[in-house]
Motif scaffolding. Structure first.
Motif, PDB file in Angstrom:
ATOM      1  N   LEU A 133      -5.900 -51.404  18.991  1.00  0.00           N
ATOM      2  CA  LEU A 133      -5.353 -51.626  17.651  1.00  0.00           C
ATOM      3  C   LEU A 133      -4.128 -52.535  17.726  1.00  0.00           C
ATOM      4  CD1 LEU A 133      -5.569 -48.081  15.988  1.00  0.00           C
ATOM      5  CD2 LEU A 133      -7.203 -49.984  15.855  1.00  0.00           C
ATOM      6  N   SER A 134      -4.018 -53.409  16.751  1.00  0.00           N
ATOM      7  CA  SER A 134      -2.852 -54.303  16.662  1.00  0.00           C
ATOM      8  C   SER A 134      -1.663 -53.532  16.093  1.00  0.00           C
ATOM      9  CB  SER A 134      -3.182 -55.478  15.738  1.00  0.00           C
ATOM     10  OG  SER A 134      -3.320 -55.004  14.393  1.00  0.00           O
ATOM     11  N   ASN A 135      -0.485 -54.134  16.182  1.00  0.00           N
ATOM     12  CA  ASN A 135       0.691 -53.506  15.575  1.00  0.00           C
ATOM     13  C   ASN A 135       0.496 -53.316  14.074  1.00  0.00           C
ATOM     14  OD1 ASN A 135       2.488 -52.887  17.706  1.00  0.00           O
ATOM     15  ND2 ASN A 135       3.024 -55.052  17.887  1.00  0.00           N
ATOM     16  N   LYS A 136      -0.125 -54.280  13.431  1.00  0.00           N
ATOM     17  CA  LYS A 136      -0.389 -54.156  11.993  1.00  0.00           C
ATOM     18  C   LYS A 136      -1.289 -52.941  11.721  1.00  0.00           C
ATOM     19  CE  LYS A 136      -2.086 -56.603   7.946  1.00  0.00           C
ATOM     20  NZ  LYS A 136      -2.654 -57.834   7.401  1.00  0.00           N
ATOM     21  N   GLN A 137      -2.303 -52.762  12.532  1.00  0.00           N
ATOM     22  CA  GLN A 137      -3.190 -51.605  12.373  1.00  0.00           C
ATOM     23  C   GLN A 137      -2.454 -50.303  12.676  1.00  0.00           C
ATOM     24  OE1 GLN A 137      -6.165 -53.188  15.047  1.00  0.00           O
ATOM     25  NE2 GLN A 137      -7.620 -53.492  13.360  1.00  0.00           N
ATOM     26  N   LEU A 138      -1.636 -50.292  13.727  1.00  0.00           N
ATOM     27  CA  LEU A 138      -0.867 -49.096  14.061  1.00  0.00           C
ATOM     28  C   LEU A 138       0.108 -48.723  12.947  1.00  0.00           C
ATOM     29  CD1 LEU A 138      -0.077 -49.791  17.820  1.00  0.00           C
ATOM     30  CD2 LEU A 138      -1.560 -47.962  16.929  1.00  0.00           C
ATOM     31  N   TYR A 184      -2.776 -43.640   7.319  1.00  0.00           N
ATOM     32  CA  TYR A 184      -4.157 -43.149   7.344  1.00  0.00           C
ATOM     33  C   TYR A 184      -4.619 -42.687   5.962  1.00  0.00           C
ATOM     34  CZ  TYR A 184      -2.492 -38.294   7.338  1.00  0.00           C
ATOM     35  OH  TYR A 184      -1.901 -37.108   6.992  1.00  0.00           O
ATOM     36  N   ARG A 185      -3.667 -42.486   5.042  1.00  0.00           N
ATOM     37  CA  ARG A 185      -3.980 -42.139   3.656  1.00  0.00           C
ATOM     38  C   ARG A 185      -2.806 -42.565   2.794  1.00  0.00           C
ATOM     39  NH1 ARG A 185      -0.849 -37.869   2.004  1.00  0.00           N
ATOM     40  NH2 ARG A 185      -0.140 -36.444   3.627  1.00  0.00           N
ATOM     41  N   PRO A 186      -2.999 -42.679   1.466  1.00  0.00           N
ATOM     42  CA  PRO A 186      -1.851 -42.985   0.602  1.00  0.00           C
ATOM     43  C   PRO A 186      -0.751 -41.936   0.781  1.00  0.00           C
ATOM     44  CG  PRO A 186      -3.908 -43.164  -0.622  1.00  0.00           C
ATOM     45  CD  PRO A 186      -4.250 -42.573   0.719  1.00  0.00           C
ATOM     46  N   GLU A 187       0.475 -42.396   0.894  1.00  0.00           N
ATOM     47  CA  GLU A 187       1.643 -41.530   1.088  1.00  0.00           C
ATOM     48  C   GLU A 187       1.602 -40.803   2.435  1.00  0.00           C
ATOM     49  OE1 GLU A 187       4.055 -41.662  -1.361  1.00  0.00           O
ATOM     50  OE2 GLU A 187       2.694 -43.048  -2.357  1.00  0.00           O
ATOM     51  N   GLY A 188       0.755 -41.238   3.338  1.00  0.00           N
ATOM     52  CA  GLY A 188       0.634 -40.578   4.644  1.00  0.00           C
ATOM     53  C   GLY A 188       1.361 -41.348   5.732  1.00  0.00           C
ATOM     54  N   TRP A 189       1.373 -40.758   6.913  1.00  0.00           N
ATOM     55  CA  TRP A 189       1.982 -41.394   8.072  1.00  0.00           C
ATOM     56  C   TRP A 189       1.126 -42.563   8.535  1.00  0.00           C
ATOM     57  CZ3 TRP A 189       2.764 -36.221  11.123  1.00  0.00           C
ATOM     58  CH2 TRP A 189       3.912 -35.575  10.650  1.00  0.00           C
ATOM     59  N   THR A 190       1.766 -43.470   9.253  1.00  0.00           N
ATOM     60  CA  THR A 190       1.014 -44.549   9.892  1.00  0.00           C
ATOM     61  C   THR A 190       0.343 -43.998  11.147  1.00  0.00           C
ATOM     62  OG1 THR A 190       2.851 -45.245  11.302  1.00  0.00           O
ATOM     63  CG2 THR A 190       2.720 -46.252   9.082  1.00  0.00           C
ATOM     64  N   VAL A 191      -0.591 -44.761  11.672  1.00  0.00           N
ATOM     65  CA  VAL A 191      -1.242 -44.374  12.919  1.00  0.00           C
ATOM     66  C   VAL A 191      -0.178 -44.200  14.009  1.00  0.00           C
ATOM     67  CG1 VAL A 191      -2.858 -45.109  14.719  1.00  0.00           C
ATOM     68  CG2 VAL A 191      -3.417 -45.479  12.299  1.00  0.00           C
ATOM     69  N   ARG A 192       0.791 -45.104  14.051  1.00  0.00           N
ATOM     70  CA  ARG A 192       1.878 -45.017  15.038  1.00  0.00           C
ATOM     71  C   ARG A 192       2.628 -43.689  14.899  1.00  0.00           C
ATOM     72  NH1 ARG A 192       4.085 -49.260  17.543  1.00  0.00           N
ATOM     73  NH2 ARG A 192       3.325 -50.704  15.924  1.00  0.00           N
ATOM     74  N   GLN A 193       2.979 -43.328  13.674  1.00  0.00           N
ATOM     75  CA  GLN A 193       3.690 -42.073  13.444  1.00  0.00           C
ATOM     76  C   GLN A 193       2.840 -40.867  13.845  1.00  0.00           C
ATOM     77  OE1 GLN A 193       4.606 -43.207   9.292  1.00  0.00           O
ATOM     78  NE2 GLN A 193       6.640 -42.328   9.667  1.00  0.00           N
ATOM     79  N   VAL A 194       1.551 -40.923  13.568  1.00  0.00           N
ATOM     80  CA  VAL A 194       0.652 -39.824  13.935  1.00  0.00           C
ATOM     81  C   VAL A 194       0.648 -39.635  15.456  1.00  0.00           C
ATOM     82  CG1 VAL A 194      -1.784 -39.118  14.039  1.00  0.00           C
ATOM     83  CG2 VAL A 194      -0.824 -39.967  11.888  1.00  0.00           C
ATOM     84  N   ILE A 195       0.567 -40.714  16.196  1.00  0.00           N
ATOM     85  CA  ILE A 195       0.531 -40.626  17.662  1.00  0.00           C
ATOM     86  C   ILE A 195       1.822 -40.007  18.186  1.00  0.00           C
ATOM     87  CG2 ILE A 195       0.463 -41.988  19.796  1.00  0.00           C
ATOM     88  CD1 ILE A 195      -1.374 -43.979  18.153  1.00  0.00           C
ATOM     89  N   HIS A 196       2.959 -40.508  17.700  1.00  0.00           N
ATOM     90  CA  HIS A 196       4.240 -39.960  18.152  1.00  0.00           C
ATOM     91  C   HIS A 196       4.405 -38.504  17.716  1.00  0.00           C
ATOM     92  CE1 HIS A 196       5.316 -43.816  19.713  1.00  0.00           C
ATOM     93  NE2 HIS A 196       5.572 -44.376  18.544  1.00  0.00           N
ATOM     94  N   PRO A 217       6.503 -48.667  20.727  1.00  0.00           N
ATOM     95  CA  PRO A 217       5.108 -48.816  21.147  1.00  0.00           C
ATOM     96  C   PRO A 217       4.483 -47.442  21.419  1.00  0.00           C
ATOM     97  CG  PRO A 217       6.532 -50.296  22.391  1.00  0.00           C
ATOM     98  CD  PRO A 217       7.432 -49.381  21.607  1.00  0.00           C
ATOM     99  N   VAL A 218       3.167 -47.351  21.280  1.00  0.00           N
ATOM    100  CA  VAL A 218       2.491 -46.064  21.456  1.00  0.00           C
ATOM    101  C   VAL A 218       2.108 -45.783  22.904  1.00  0.00           C
ATOM    102  CG1 VAL A 218       1.654 -46.019  19.075  1.00  0.00           C
ATOM    103  CG2 VAL A 218       0.185 -46.982  20.883  1.00  0.00           C
ATOM    104  N   ALA A 246      -8.971 -37.321  13.977  1.00  0.00           N
ATOM    105  CA  ALA A 246      -9.876 -37.612  12.856  1.00  0.00           C
ATOM    106  C   ALA A 246      -9.183 -38.459  11.790  1.00  0.00           C
ATOM    107  CB  ALA A 246     -10.414 -36.319  12.250  1.00  0.00           C
ATOM    108  N   HIS A 247      -7.871 -38.307  11.619  1.00  0.00           N
ATOM    109  CA  HIS A 247      -7.163 -39.203  10.697  1.00  0.00           C
ATOM    110  C   HIS A 247      -7.357 -40.648  11.138  1.00  0.00           C
ATOM    111  CE1 HIS A 247      -4.143 -35.852   9.465  1.00  0.00           C
ATOM    112  NE2 HIS A 247      -5.128 -35.931   8.591  1.00  0.00           N
ATOM    113  N   ILE A 248      -7.229 -40.871  12.430  1.00  0.00           N
ATOM    114  CA  ILE A 248      -7.331 -42.224  12.976  1.00  0.00           C
ATOM    115  C   ILE A 248      -8.768 -42.743  12.917  1.00  0.00           C
ATOM    116  CG2 ILE A 248      -7.063 -43.585  15.097  1.00  0.00           C
ATOM    117  CD1 ILE A 248      -4.661 -41.605  15.736  1.00  0.00           C
ATOM    118  N   THR A 249      -9.729 -41.928  13.332  1.00  0.00           N
ATOM    119  CA  THR A 249     -11.124 -42.390  13.342  1.00  0.00           C
ATOM    120  C   THR A 249     -11.647 -42.602  11.917  1.00  0.00           C
ATOM    121  OG1 THR A 249     -11.953 -40.112  13.535  1.00  0.00           O
ATOM    122  CG2 THR A 249     -11.650 -41.366  15.588  1.00  0.00           C
ATOM    123  N   THR A 250     -11.210 -41.780  10.989  1.00  0.00           N
ATOM    124  CA  THR A 250     -11.622 -41.951   9.590  1.00  0.00           C
ATOM    125  C   THR A 250     -11.068 -43.256   9.034  1.00  0.00           C
ATOM    126  OG1 THR A 250     -11.748 -39.556   9.268  1.00  0.00           O
ATOM    127  CG2 THR A 250     -11.564 -40.900   7.284  1.00  0.00           C
TER     128      THR A 250
END
Length: 181
Positions: free
Chosen positions: A48-53, A57-69, A111-112, A169-173
């Motif tokens: 995943l690119s930085n833009k994707q990270l 994952y949903r409106p008003e939700g965390w970013t993929v980066r935040q989810v990983i951390h 970075p993740v 599943a947040h990320i894969t969805t």
């Protein structure tokens, strides 16, 4: 977005449900899910690119980066809670504000890759300690101060396996919805 859709985005695998009975098979399966979580996570986010990270994952939700951390922070707390429960008599654990933690600079910009490496070592330790618990260890407890609930280690095994799968599943969805490879 319909409320039902938002609920499905929040809980893509449903909410955690504790089993009525914690069989050896159930616990072994959940420990294996915990052991393999970092590898499964890395597979999904490695390209995943930085833009994707930085995509929620949903409106008003965390970013993929935040989810990983967040997973690393939450699972570090799990490890410490288990150690407390094994070494103290029904300790009251320290709670933390996961939302405020998610808004700190490291969760927003770091970075993740270092976090995934941390998860690999942490999950090795989690699985190792969990695989070596006795029946009496599985019954040991800690108290969460937010609601004074008593939590048995055997329940924690199931809930943290769910927690990793839930955030994966947040990320894969999101990837499926965005048609990311």
């Amino acid at each position: 977005m319909k409320e039902l859709d938002l609920e499905k985005l929040k809980y893509p695998i449903g909410k955690f449900t504790a089993p009525d009975h914690y069989s050896t098979e159930y616990l072994s399966e959940k420990i294996e899910e915990i052991a393999t979580f970092p590898t499964r996570l890395e597979k999904e986010v490695a390209h995943l690119s930085n833009k994707q990270l930085d995509t929620p994952y949903r409106p008003e939700g965390w970013t993929v980066r935040q989810v990983i951390h967040h997973c690393a922070e939450s699972h570090m707390n799990c490890y410490i809670r288990i150690k407390w429960a094994l070494t103290e008599n029904n300790p009251v654990i320290k709670a933390y504000d996961e939302v405020l933690w998610s808004e700190l600079n490291d969760n927003l910009t770091m970075p993740v890759e270092p976090t995934i490496e941390l998860l690999k070592g942490l999950h090795f330790r989690l699985a190792y300690i969990m695989k070596n618990l006795s029946q009496s260890d599985l019954e040991k407890t800690f108290v969460h101060p937010s609601d004074n609930s008593e939590n048995k280690i055997k329940k924690i095994i199931g809930s943290y396996a769910w927690h990793g799968n839930h955030h994966l599943a947040h990320i894969t969805t999101l990837k499926k919805h965005k048609n990311w490879k």
